[in-house]
Design a protein around this motif. Structure first.
Motif, PDB file in Angstrom:
ATOM      1  N   CYS A   1       0.740  -1.076   0.118  1.00 48.63           N
ATOM      2  CA  CYS A   1      -0.048   0.008   0.141  1.00 48.63           C
ATOM      3  C   CYS A   1       0.700   1.280  -0.099  1.00 48.63           C
ATOM      4  O   CYS A   1       0.419   2.206  -0.548  1.00 48.63           O
TER       5      CYS A   1
ATOM      6  N   THR B   1       3.970   5.088  -5.261  1.00 48.08           N
ATOM      7  CA  THR B   1       4.050   6.052  -4.056  1.00 48.08           C
ATOM      8  C   THR B   1       5.233   6.926  -4.279  1.00 48.08           C
ATOM      9  O   THR B   1       6.155   6.401  -4.773  1.00 48.08           O
TER      10      THR B   1
ATOM     11  N   PRO C   1      -1.384  -6.058  -5.268  1.00 49.99           N
ATOM     12  CA  PRO C   1      -2.031  -5.543  -4.292  1.00 49.99           C
ATOM     13  C   PRO C   1      -2.520  -6.657  -3.350  1.00 49.99           C
ATOM     14  O   PRO C   1      -2.457  -7.774  -3.628  1.00 49.99           O
TER      15      PRO C   1
ATOM     16  N   VAL D   1      -0.164   8.210  -2.483  1.00 46.83           N
ATOM     17  CA  VAL D   1      -0.278   7.248  -3.278  1.00 46.83           C
ATOM     18  C   VAL D   1      -1.190   7.450  -4.590  1.00 46.83           C
ATOM     19  O   VAL D   1      -2.236   7.773  -4.476  1.00 46.83           O
TER      20      VAL D   1
ATOM     21  N   TYR E   1      -2.235   1.823  -7.388  1.00 48.55           N
ATOM     22  CA  TYR E   1      -2.583   0.730  -6.278  1.00 48.55           C
ATOM     23  C   TYR E   1      -2.698  -0.389  -7.224  1.00 48.55           C
ATOM     24  O   TYR E   1      -2.150  -1.453  -6.831  1.00 48.55           O
ATOM     25  N   ARG E   2      -3.980  -0.635  -7.446  1.00 48.04           N
ATOM     26  CA  ARG E   2      -4.839  -1.767  -7.881  1.00 48.04           C
ATOM     27  C   ARG E   2      -4.123  -2.267  -9.134  1.00 48.04           C
ATOM     28  O   ARG E   2      -4.040  -3.398  -9.307  1.00 48.04           O
TER      29      ARG E   2
END
Length: 268
Positions: free
Chosen positions: A161, A167, A215, A188, A191-192
């Protein structure tokens, strides 16, 4: 499992690590602050090692943690896909060498992983490496077979995460209001759905290597699909900030850069 496996990049990734291995070994030695302060304490806590247990280490690199396990009394089979890394590991291993067996295994090839057999190990560990392995489904299926019923598998990875190619570490200071307090934050932006990307683990390494971001639903879901259950989780962060007010992870005490998890093979 979606986003878990990228088999077309496995061979290239392995060649990159062969080329980086000796440089990485010289730089890492027996572990840096990340390993000593964050990773090893959390992994050892969740591993709950008992003297004399047989432990399988996947992606052992230069053998640093295999040597630590042997020091703690384990009998270790340590494997890696890189022949160059295993040469470094054997060269560094002097004490407790009788407790460590190094094997060259392509961790993305199920036929090679089958050599570990069934019910052979009390525990297994993979330290900061799953994100470097193109396909993890074969590895996890092999672990499910070779770990004894009730045994455990502990892995550590950069936190999916907060510590990825998606990030950015930020430092902010307001000089016009308040007392100029410095705030450390993580932005962020993705992410996915992050495709594999090349990046640098340590500045100066000969070649950038692939990061295979997964993830949490993909990373843990692949473990669940292999038949293991989650029963331990740690999110270590640095406790002491740096004197240098820079975007460095030791200044982000509230945001964990590492995730450590324990999976178990169902049984007594």
């Amino acid at each position: 499992m979606e986003h878990a496996d990228f088999p077309d990049l496995a061979e290239e990734s392995r060649h990159i690590w062969d080329r980086n291995a000796r440089w990485w070994d010289a730089k890492m030695g027996e572990g840096n602050d990340w390993h000593r302060l964050l990773i090893a304490p959390a992994v050892e806590q969740l591993l709950e090692l008992q003297g004399g247990e047989r432990v399988l280490e996947m992606a052992c690199g230069n053998g640093q943690f295999a040597r630590r396990l042997a020091f703690l009394g384990a009998r270790v089979v340590a494997c890696d896909s890189s022949a160059a890394f295993l040469e470094c590991a054997r060269r560094r291993t002097s004490e407790h060498a009788e407790r460590i067996e190094y094997r060259l295994i392509d961790l993305t090839v199920e036929e090679q992983l089958a050599a570990f057999g069934a019910g052979e190990f009390d525990a297994a560990v993979c330290n900061m490496a799953l994100m470097d392995i193109a396909s993890i489904t074969p590895l996890l299926r092999a672990l499910r077979r070779t770990i004894k019923a009730g045994g455990r598998f502990v892995f550590s990875v950069p936190h999916p995460c907060f510590n990825t190619n998606g990030t950015t570490l930020l430092v902010e200071r307001d000089d016009y209001q308040g007392d100029g307090t410095v705030t450390f934050t993580v932005r962020v932006r993705q992410y996915r759905n992050m495709a594999p990307q090349k990046g640098i683990g340590i500045v100066g390494q000969p070649q950038p290597h692939y990061y295979f971001h997964r993830p949490l639903h993909s990373l843990l879901g692949t473990c669940f699909a292999a038949g293991m259950v989650l029963d331990g989780l740690e999110e270590p962060a640095f406790a002491t900030p740096s004197a240098n007010l820079a975007p460095r992870w030791d200044n982000f005490g509230e945001i964990p850069p590492v995730l450590v998890a324990r999976l178990r093979v169902p049984g007594p």
